[in-house]
Design an enzyme around this catalytic site. Structure first.
Site, PDB file in Angstrom:
ATOM      1  N   CYS A 164       0.765  -1.180  -0.086  1.00 25.64           N
ATOM      2  CA  CYS A 164       0.245  -0.210  -0.014  1.00 25.64           C
ATOM      3  C   CYS A 164       0.670   0.612   0.233  1.00 25.64           C
ATOM      4  O   CYS A 164       2.087   1.596   0.571  1.00 25.64           O
ATOM      5  CB  CYS A 164      -1.001  -0.420   1.504  1.00 25.64           C
ATOM      6  SG  CYS A 164      -2.272   1.704   1.312  1.00 25.64           S
ATOM      7  N   ASP A 178       0.366   4.327   1.886  1.00 24.19           N
ATOM      8  CA  ASP A 178       0.295   4.314   3.487  1.00 24.19           C
ATOM      9  C   ASP A 178       1.772   4.768   3.427  1.00 24.19           C
ATOM     10  O   ASP A 178       2.729   4.079   3.820  1.00 24.19           O
ATOM     11  CB  ASP A 178      -0.383   2.847   4.164  1.00 24.19           C
ATOM     12  CG  ASP A 178      -0.713   3.896   5.482  1.00 24.19           C
ATOM     13  OD1 ASP A 178       0.091   4.313   6.474  1.00 24.19           O
ATOM     14  OD2 ASP A 178      -1.906   3.984   4.945  1.00 24.19           O
ATOM     15  N   ARG A 222       2.559   4.577   6.211  1.00 21.22           N
ATOM     16  CA  ARG A 222       3.082   3.736   7.965  1.00 21.22           C
ATOM     17  C   ARG A 222       3.858   2.559   6.869  1.00 21.22           C
ATOM     18  O   ARG A 222       4.660   1.957   7.887  1.00 21.22           O
ATOM     19  CB  ARG A 222       1.974   3.924   8.694  1.00 21.22           C
ATOM     20  CG  ARG A 222       1.123   4.802   9.242  1.00 21.22           C
ATOM     21  CD  ARG A 222       0.512   4.278   9.777  1.00 21.22           C
ATOM     22  NE  ARG A 222      -1.024   4.251   8.703  1.00 21.22           N
ATOM     23  CZ  ARG A 222      -2.643   3.981   8.787  1.00 21.22           C
ATOM     24  NH1 ARG A 222      -2.876   4.059  10.124  1.00 21.22           N
ATOM     25  NH2 ARG A 222      -2.962   3.992   7.716  1.00 21.22           N
ATOM     26  N   HIS A 267      -2.211  -4.102   5.497  1.00 19.27           N
ATOM     27  CA  HIS A 267      -1.848  -3.437   6.027  1.00 19.27           C
ATOM     28  C   HIS A 267      -3.083  -3.651   7.163  1.00 19.27           C
ATOM     29  O   HIS A 267      -4.675  -3.329   6.467  1.00 19.27           O
ATOM     30  CB  HIS A 267      -0.637  -2.611   6.997  1.00 19.27           C
ATOM     31  CG  HIS A 267      -1.604  -1.454   5.734  1.00 19.27           C
ATOM     32  ND1 HIS A 267      -2.081  -0.374   6.389  1.00 19.27           N
ATOM     33  CD2 HIS A 267      -1.361  -1.200   4.081  1.00 19.27           C
ATOM     34  CE1 HIS A 267      -2.209   0.373   5.481  1.00 19.27           C
ATOM     35  NE2 HIS A 267      -2.197  -0.097   4.680  1.00 19.27           N
ATOM     36  N   CYS A 293      -6.490  -0.238   6.723  1.00 19.02           N
ATOM     37  CA  CYS A 293      -5.959   0.133   5.703  1.00 19.02           C
ATOM     38  C   CYS A 293      -6.627   1.170   5.448  1.00 19.02           C
ATOM     39  O   CYS A 293      -8.464   1.011   5.010  1.00 19.02           O
ATOM     40  CB  CYS A 293      -5.716  -0.525   4.742  1.00 19.02           C
ATOM     41  SG  CYS A 293      -5.419  -0.488   3.258  1.00 19.02           S
TER      42      CYS A 293
END
Length: 208
Positions: A39, A41, A43, A100, A103
């Protein structure tokens, strides 16, 4: 921006100097062993999660770690071209699809259909996860949002593994045991990674 600029200086004086020979060897070519689809993302840091160095992972990052099913097209296809290059040119030995916890893309899929009307391109992209969404909404009751979230994230990873197998050259490489596929579910708050076990149809905690 200043934090990023300071980081550039720190990298050049620190990590780059430590790995100077590695970067010199990477000057002319890359030979990654793994295609890591994750992803976008902020993080999720693939190299930190896997303790790998530059040159080891070839990465694809997008919303909700999605893989478009294989199809012939004349359109510009970023993810499909990156997969093609990783497998046929770089000859990676592994492909990992890493979802993850928490999400945002998966969570948006579970929202009402008009939730992403203000983000039309994101809305269109997430259509790739609609088969998973429909199954989650059908199987998990509305009063258990955590279970829906967990199932959406994990089932989405499994769905993308299925999409990868629609690529003729990936299927061939897997059959010939030249390529291995793996599905991961990374838990941000604990650092744990659950890996999909095809034999039992479940994600099992990675213990090394």
């Amino acid at each position: 921006m200043q934090k990023i600029l300071d980081g550039l200086v720190k990298f050049r004086r620190g990590d780059f100097e430590i790995h100077r020979e590695l970067f010199r060897g990477l000057k002319s070519e890359q030979r990654p062993h793994t295609l890591f689809i994750s992803c976008a993302d902020s993080r999720v840091d693939p190299n930190m999660i896997t303790d790998t160095l530059p040159g080891e992972l070839f990465g694809i990052r997008n919303i909700a770690n999605l893989v478009p099913p294989y199809h012939e097209t004349s359109e510009y296809m970023a993810s499909m071209s990156a997969i093609e290059y990783a497998v046929l040119s770089l000859e990676v030995k592994n492909i990992i699809v890493c979802g993850h916890s928490n999400c945002g893309g998966c969570a948006a899929c579970l929202k009402p259909s008009n939730f992403l009307d203000h983000l039309p391109h994101t809305q269109k992209w997430l259509e790739l996860a609609h088969p998973v969404r429909d199954r989650v909404l059908k199987e998990i009751p509305e009063d258990d949002p955590e279970a829906r979230e967990w199932m959406m994230e994990q089932a989405n990873v499994v769905e993308q593994l299925k999409h990868l197998m629609t690529y003729p050259y990936i299927r061939q490489h897997v059959i010939l045991e030249k390529l291995a596929l793996s599905g991961w579910h990374y838990i941000i708050e604990t650092g744990e990674v659950f890996i999909y076990d095809r034999n039992v149809g479940e994600f099992l905690l990675a213990n090394g």
